[in-house]
Design a protein around this motif. Structure first.
Motif, PDB file in Angstrom:
ATOM      1  N   ARG A  27       0.816  -1.214   0.000  1.00 26.79           N
ATOM      2  CA  ARG A  27       0.000   0.000   0.000  1.00 26.79           C
ATOM      3  C   ARG A  27       0.856   1.274   0.000  1.00 26.79           C
ATOM      4  O   ARG A  27       0.334   2.383   0.138  1.00 26.79           O
ATOM      5  CB  ARG A  27      -0.924  -0.007   1.218  1.00 26.79           C
ATOM      6  N   MET A  28       2.147   1.111  -0.160  1.00 29.03           N
ATOM      7  CA  MET A  28       3.068   2.234  -0.020  1.00 29.03           C
ATOM      8  C   MET A  28       2.839   3.314  -1.068  1.00 29.03           C
ATOM      9  O   MET A  28       2.802   4.510  -0.748  1.00 29.03           O
ATOM     10  CB  MET A  28       4.518   1.739  -0.079  1.00 29.03           C
ATOM     11  N   ASP A  29       2.675   2.938  -2.335  1.00 27.26           N
ATOM     12  CA  ASP A  29       2.510   3.949  -3.384  1.00 27.26           C
ATOM     13  C   ASP A  29       1.244   4.773  -3.165  1.00 27.26           C
ATOM     14  O   ASP A  29       1.240   5.995  -3.383  1.00 27.26           O
ATOM     15  CB  ASP A  29       2.487   3.282  -4.763  1.00 27.26           C
ATOM     16  N   GLN A  30       0.182   4.131  -2.725  1.00 27.66           N
ATOM     17  CA  GLN A  30      -1.061   4.842  -2.436  1.00 27.66           C
ATOM     18  C   GLN A  30      -0.852   5.861  -1.322  1.00 27.66           C
ATOM     19  O   GLN A  30      -1.330   7.005  -1.392  1.00 27.66           O
ATOM     20  CB  GLN A  30      -2.142   3.831  -2.043  1.00 27.66           C
ATOM     21  N   ARG A  31      -0.115   5.462  -0.290  1.00 31.88           N
ATOM     22  CA  ARG A  31       0.122   6.356   0.835  1.00 31.88           C
ATOM     23  C   ARG A  31       1.099   7.472   0.463  1.00 31.88           C
ATOM     24  O   ARG A  31       0.966   8.607   0.936  1.00 31.88           O
ATOM     25  CB  ARG A  31       0.622   5.539   2.020  1.00 31.88           C
ATOM     26  N   ILE A  32       2.071   7.162  -0.380  1.00 33.86           N
ATOM     27  CA  ILE A  32       2.985   8.208  -0.841  1.00 33.86           C
ATOM     28  C   ILE A  32       2.207   9.268  -1.619  1.00 33.86           C
ATOM     29  O   ILE A  32       2.424  10.473  -1.440  1.00 33.86           O
ATOM     30  CB  ILE A  32       4.105   7.600  -1.713  1.00 33.86           C
ATOM     31  N   ALA A  33       1.309   8.826  -2.494  1.00 35.94           N
ATOM     32  CA  ALA A  33       0.507   9.779  -3.273  1.00 35.94           C
ATOM     33  C   ALA A  33      -0.287  10.703  -2.356  1.00 35.94           C
ATOM     34  O   ALA A  33      -0.415  11.909  -2.628  1.00 35.94           O
ATOM     35  CB  ALA A  33      -0.422   9.022  -4.218  1.00 35.94           C
ATOM     36  N   LYS A  34      -0.813  10.161  -1.272  1.00 35.18           N
ATOM     37  CA  LYS A  34      -1.550  10.984  -0.304  1.00 35.18           C
ATOM     38  C   LYS A  34      -0.615  11.966   0.387  1.00 35.18           C
ATOM     39  O   LYS A  34      -0.974  13.140   0.610  1.00 35.18           O
ATOM     40  CB  LYS A  34      -2.240  10.084   0.713  1.00 35.18           C
ATOM     41  N   MET A  35       0.597  11.521   0.729  1.00 32.63           N
ATOM     42  CA  MET A  35       1.567  12.402   1.378  1.00 32.63           C
ATOM     43  C   MET A  35       1.920  13.599   0.511  1.00 32.63           C
ATOM     44  O   MET A  35       2.139  14.704   1.015  1.00 32.63           O
ATOM     45  CB  MET A  35       2.852  11.627   1.697  1.00 32.63           C
ATOM     46  N   ARG A  36       1.971  13.371  -0.793  1.00 31.65           N
ATOM     47  CA  ARG A  36       2.388  14.449  -1.699  1.00 31.65           C
ATOM     48  C   ARG A  36       1.404  15.621  -1.670  1.00 31.65           C
ATOM     49  O   ARG A  36       1.740  16.735  -2.077  1.00 31.65           O
ATOM     50  CB  ARG A  36       2.532  13.928  -3.128  1.00 31.65           C
ATOM     51  N   ARG A  37       0.202  15.386  -1.224  1.00 33.63           N
ATOM     52  CA  ARG A  37      -0.801  16.446  -1.171  1.00 33.63           C
ATOM     53  C   ARG A  37      -0.677  17.296   0.102  1.00 33.63           C
ATOM     54  O   ARG A  37      -1.321  18.338   0.218  1.00 33.63           O
ATOM     55  CB  ARG A  37      -2.211  15.856  -1.259  1.00 33.63           C
ATOM     56  N   ALA A  38       0.144  16.843   1.029  1.00 36.84           N
ATOM     57  CA  ALA A  38       0.332  17.580   2.282  1.00 36.84           C
ATOM     58  C   ALA A  38       1.342  18.713   2.093  1.00 36.84           C
ATOM     59  O   ALA A  38       2.252  18.627   1.270  1.00 36.84           O
ATOM     60  CB  ALA A  38       0.800  16.636   3.381  1.00 36.84           C
ATOM     61  N   GLY A  84      15.617  12.448   7.126  1.00 33.47           N
ATOM     62  CA  GLY A  84      15.211  11.079   6.865  1.00 33.47           C
ATOM     63  C   GLY A  84      13.794  10.989   6.346  1.00 33.47           C
ATOM     64  O   GLY A  84      13.116  11.991   6.132  1.00 33.47           O
ATOM     65  N   GLY A  85      13.361   9.737   6.152  1.00 33.90           N
ATOM     66  CA  GLY A  85      12.023   9.479   5.632  1.00 33.90           C
ATOM     67  C   GLY A  85      12.013   8.437   4.541  1.00 33.90           C
ATOM     68  O   GLY A  85      11.121   8.429   3.694  1.00 33.90           O
ATOM     69  N   GLY A  86      13.014   7.553   4.561  1.00 31.32           N
ATOM     70  CA  GLY A  86      13.045   6.454   3.605  1.00 31.32           C
ATOM     71  C   GLY A  86      13.211   6.897   2.160  1.00 31.32           C
ATOM     72  O   GLY A  86      12.894   6.139   1.239  1.00 31.32           O
ATOM     73  N   TYR A  87      13.687   8.119   1.943  1.00 34.71           N
ATOM     74  CA  TYR A  87      13.833   8.717   0.607  1.00 34.71           C
ATOM     75  C   TYR A  87      12.488   8.988  -0.056  1.00 34.71           C
ATOM     76  O   TYR A  87      12.456   9.477  -1.184  1.00 34.71           O
ATOM     77  CB  TYR A  87      14.681   7.849  -0.320  1.00 34.71           C
ATOM     78  N   VAL A  88      11.376   8.672   0.614  1.00 35.77           N
ATOM     79  CA  VAL A  88      10.052   8.863   0.004  1.00 35.77           C
ATOM     80  C   VAL A  88       9.199   9.862   0.783  1.00 35.77           C
ATOM     81  O   VAL A  88       8.172  10.315   0.275  1.00 35.77           O
ATOM     82  CB  VAL A  88       9.297   7.521  -0.116  1.00 35.77           C
ATOM     83  N   MET A  89       9.592  10.198   2.016  1.00 35.87           N
ATOM     84  CA  MET A  89       8.809  11.101   2.859  1.00 35.87           C
ATOM     85  C   MET A  89       9.474  12.461   2.956  1.00 35.87           C
ATOM     86  O   MET A  89      10.702  12.570   2.986  1.00 35.87           O
ATOM     87  CB  MET A  89       8.670  10.529   4.269  1.00 35.87           C
ATOM     88  N   TYR A 115      15.186  17.811  -0.634  1.00 38.14           N
ATOM     89  CA  TYR A 115      15.605  17.113  -1.853  1.00 38.14           C
ATOM     90  C   TYR A 115      14.435  16.377  -2.509  1.00 38.14           C
ATOM     91  O   TYR A 115      13.470  15.988  -1.830  1.00 38.14           O
ATOM     92  CB  TYR A 115      16.759  16.155  -1.546  1.00 38.14           C
ATOM     93  N   PRO A 116      14.512  16.178  -3.822  1.00 34.20           N
ATOM     94  CA  PRO A 116      13.443  15.467  -4.529  1.00 34.20           C
ATOM     95  C   PRO A 116      13.287  14.046  -3.991  1.00 34.20           C
ATOM     96  O   PRO A 116      14.269  13.382  -3.640  1.00 34.20           O
ATOM     97  CB  PRO A 116      13.924  15.453  -5.985  1.00 34.20           C
ATOM     98  N   LEU A 117      12.053  13.594  -3.936  1.00 34.10           N
ATOM     99  CA  LEU A 117      11.743  12.316  -3.305  1.00 34.10           C
ATOM    100  C   LEU A 117      11.494  11.215  -4.326  1.00 34.10           C
ATOM    101  O   LEU A 117      11.090  11.466  -5.462  1.00 34.10           O
ATOM    102  CB  LEU A 117      10.515  12.475  -2.407  1.00 34.10           C
ATOM    103  N   ALA A 118      11.732   9.991  -3.885  1.00 39.37           N
ATOM    104  CA  ALA A 118      11.400   8.806  -4.668  1.00 39.37           C
ATOM    105  C   ALA A 118       9.921   8.465  -4.430  1.00 39.37           C
ATOM    106  O   ALA A 118       9.352   8.825  -3.393  1.00 39.37           O
ATOM    107  CB  ALA A 118      12.291   7.639  -4.246  1.00 39.37           C
ATOM    108  N   PRO A 119       9.291   7.793  -5.381  1.00 42.03           N
ATOM    109  CA  PRO A 119       9.859   7.214  -6.601  1.00 42.03           C
ATOM    110  C   PRO A 119       9.928   8.171  -7.779  1.00 42.03           C
ATOM    111  O   PRO A 119      10.451   7.810  -8.821  1.00 42.03           O
ATOM    112  CB  PRO A 119       8.880   6.075  -6.912  1.00 42.03           C
ATOM    113  N   GLU A 120       9.430   9.417  -7.618  1.00 37.73           N
ATOM    114  CA  GLU A 120       9.430  10.356  -8.731  1.00 37.73           C
ATOM    115  C   GLU A 120      10.851  10.671  -9.199  1.00 37.73           C
ATOM    116  O   GLU A 120      11.107  10.826 -10.401  1.00 37.73           O
ATOM    117  CB  GLU A 120       8.716  11.661  -8.342  1.00 37.73           C
ATOM    118  N   VAL A 121      11.780  10.796  -8.247  1.00 37.49           N
ATOM    119  CA  VAL A 121      13.183  11.092  -8.551  1.00 37.49           C
ATOM    120  C   VAL A 121      14.036  10.087  -7.789  1.00 37.49           C
ATOM    121  O   VAL A 121      13.752   9.787  -6.626  1.00 37.49           O
ATOM    122  CB  VAL A 121      13.547  12.533  -8.147  1.00 37.49           C
ATOM    123  N   THR A 122      15.062   9.563  -8.430  1.00 29.86           N
ATOM    124  CA  THR A 122      15.843   8.484  -7.828  1.00 29.86           C
ATOM    125  C   THR A 122      17.279   8.918  -7.564  1.00 29.86           C
ATOM    126  O   THR A 122      17.676  10.045  -7.865  1.00 29.86           O
ATOM    127  CB  THR A 122      15.834   7.246  -8.741  1.00 29.86           C
TER     128      THR A 122
END
Length: 307
Positions: A27-38, A84-89, A115-122
């Motif tokens: 469910r990580m990608d779904q939750r990442i998408a929600k985080m991006r709106r914050a 920190g934030g697992g490179y995604v947060m 810094y730019p976050l994954a998975p959009e930027v690696t």
């Protein structure tokens, strides 16, 4: 003795949902998408009373700079901090509080890349961008005056950057400070599963899932992702802080061992009993003490007296 506040945080942390995020990678990608709106947090009002705070987005990402308003206790050290934030947060409010306290304790200015976050930027894009930022700051402040620090994934990024500098023969920063560093993106360290039930934030499967998103097709053992497996010689004076209820205790112990084998063990290694992941940035007495110790280490390292 563990403080009452730290014991309370053991009960509070699961309510934040971080453990759930890392324990359910499907469910990580779904939750990442929600985080991006914050909205991305920035330093609180109290920080503005002590620091001139600027933000610049001309590099393709936001860079927040803090400069002490009171010049009397300024040390000349400039902190480059990777959150920190697992490179995604995104960066969190707790990060800003810790950064401000570090700067206050050591009389430092600071640069904090959002810094730019994954998975959009690696990593193939992010790490070179952070290297370019370091080169810019080293020219501005002097490499010897740069203190690199980071927590969790930011600790891994900080170590990978230091290795990149050493490999290219670039002037090194004056110190490297790693809080609960994640230095093996594959989360392959033996013993993580034993600590997992006590860790209220991370899980091995979630770390691996984040690593895959940051990797952009690279092998997870690639040293840009997993600096534990890179060259650990010729690093600047290094401090490592970790807790025994953090699955990244396994990474920290392996890092200490491998740095020692390379002839440059951490000059300060702090392993705190019953402390959770990134306890150094939590608003608990143990966290405040850790930030004081880290600031003391940084000042000593830059004065050439770290031991």
């Amino acid at each position: 003795m563990v403080s009452v506040r730290a014991r309370m945080f053991e009960f509070v942390l699961p309510l934040l949902g971080i453990k759930r995020f890392f324990s359910q990678p499907d469910r990580m990608d779904q939750r990442i998408a929600k985080m991006r709106r914050a909205k991305s947090p920035r330093p609180g009002k109290s920080a503005h009373r002590e620091f001139a705070i600027r933000e610049d987005s001309s590099r393709g990402y936001s860079l927040v700079t803090l400069e002490p308003l009171e010049r009397g206790d300024v040390s000349g050290i400039h902190l480059l901090y990777f959150h920190g934030g697992g490179y995604v947060m995104d960066i969190a409010a707790l990060h800003w509080e810790a950064i401000v306290e570090l700067c206050r304790q050591a009389g430092m200015s600071a640069s904090v890349p959002i810094y730019p976050l994954a998975p959009e930027v690696t990593v193939q894009t992010t790490l070179p961008a952070m290297r370019a930022l370091y080169d810019e700051l080293a020219q501005q402040h002097g490499a010897e005056n740069i203190a690199i620090a980071g927590d969790s994934a930011g600790g891994g990024m900080a170590l990978a950057l230091a290795q990149d500098l050493a490999r290219d023969g670039i002037a090194m920063p004056g110190s490297l400070t790693l809080f609960s560093p994640w230095v093996d993106a594959s989360a392959s360290g033996e013993g993580m599963s034993d600590i997992d039930p006590y860790d209220k934030m991370l899980s091995p499967q979630g770390l691996e899932a984040c690593g895959l998103r940051y990797a952009g097709g690279l092998e997870l053992q690639d040293t840009r992702l997993s600096p534990l497996f890179g060259d650990l010689a010729n690093l600047p004076p290094t401090s490592v802080f970790v807790g025994t209820r953090d699955i990244l205790l396994v990474d920290a112990r392996r890092l200490r061992e491998r740095m020692g084998a390379a002839g440059s063990p951490p000059e300060l290694y702090r392993e705190a009993d019953r402390m959770q992941h990134v306890w150094m940035i939590l608003p608990i007495p143990e966290g405040k003490a850790a930030l004081r110790d880290a600031a003391t280490f940084i000042k000593s390292a830059h004065a050439g007296t770290a031991t």
